[in-house]
Design a protein around this motif. Structure first.
Motif, PDB file in Angstrom:
ATOM      1  N   ASN A  16       3.011  -1.891   1.206  1.00 49.98           N
ATOM      2  CA  ASN A  16       2.219  -3.088   0.665  1.00 49.98           C
ATOM      3  C   ASN A  16       1.481  -3.612   1.636  1.00 49.98           C
ATOM      4  O   ASN A  16       2.040  -4.237   2.631  1.00 49.98           O
ATOM      5  N   PRO A  17       0.244  -3.770   1.785  1.00 47.77           N
ATOM      6  CA  PRO A  17      -0.719  -4.489   2.872  1.00 47.77           C
ATOM      7  C   PRO A  17      -0.246  -5.799   2.943  1.00 47.77           C
ATOM      8  O   PRO A  17      -0.632  -6.227   4.008  1.00 47.77           O
ATOM      9  N   LYS A  18       0.283  -6.544   2.087  1.00 47.21           N
ATOM     10  CA  LYS A  18       0.604  -8.010   2.242  1.00 47.21           C
ATOM     11  C   LYS A  18       1.737  -8.168   3.132  1.00 47.21           C
ATOM     12  O   LYS A  18       2.022  -9.213   3.578  1.00 47.21           O
ATOM     13  N   ARG A  19       2.582  -6.961   3.439  1.00 45.29           N
ATOM     14  CA  ARG A  19       3.667  -7.159   4.233  1.00 45.29           C
ATOM     15  C   ARG A  19       3.723  -6.481   5.382  1.00 45.29           C
ATOM     16  O   ARG A  19       4.489  -6.010   6.123  1.00 45.29           O
ATOM     17  N   ARG A  20       2.381  -6.363   6.108  1.00 43.98           N
ATOM     18  CA  ARG A  20       1.966  -5.545   7.169  1.00 43.98           C
ATOM     19  C   ARG A  20       1.779  -6.525   8.209  1.00 43.98           C
ATOM     20  O   ARG A  20       1.578  -6.106   9.380  1.00 43.98           O
ATOM     21  N   PHE A  21       1.993  -7.867   7.925  1.00 42.21           N
ATOM     22  CA  PHE A  21       1.824  -8.807   8.939  1.00 42.21           C
ATOM     23  C   PHE A  21       3.282  -9.188   9.477  1.00 42.21           C
ATOM     24  O   PHE A  21       4.101  -9.450   8.655  1.00 42.21           O
TER      25      PHE A  21
END
Length: 82
Positions: A16-21
């Motif tokens: 999930n790219p939104k959880r890569r931060f």
């Protein structure tokens, strides 16, 4: 292991790219205390998975298991600090 958020807490690639931060987390919950809120020693970065899992455990118990450099619990609500 250093995690920049690109891995899950299980060490797998975060799909999930939104959880890569990374998430900034308060080691000791500030509960409105501005000194704790802004204290840089009270801040840590976590990947979203670790943050969510740690917060769920904390909320279920009512205290954090986070330990200081001396190995003693840092949360004043921890049973060892009462």
């Amino acid at each position: 292991m250093l995690n920049d958020g690109s891995l899950t807490s299980a060490g797998e690639v975060q799909a999930n790219p939104k959880r890569r931060f990374l998430v900034v987390d308060h080691v000791i919950p500030h509960r409105g205390d501005e000194a704790l809120f802004y204290d840089p020693k009270n801040l840590q970065t976590l990947c979203p998975d670790d943050h969510d899992q740690n917060k769920q455990r904390f909320e279920a118990r009512g205290y954090s298991e986070e330990r200081g450099e001396d190995g003693w619990p840092v949360d004043p609500m921890h049973p060892a600090n009462r």
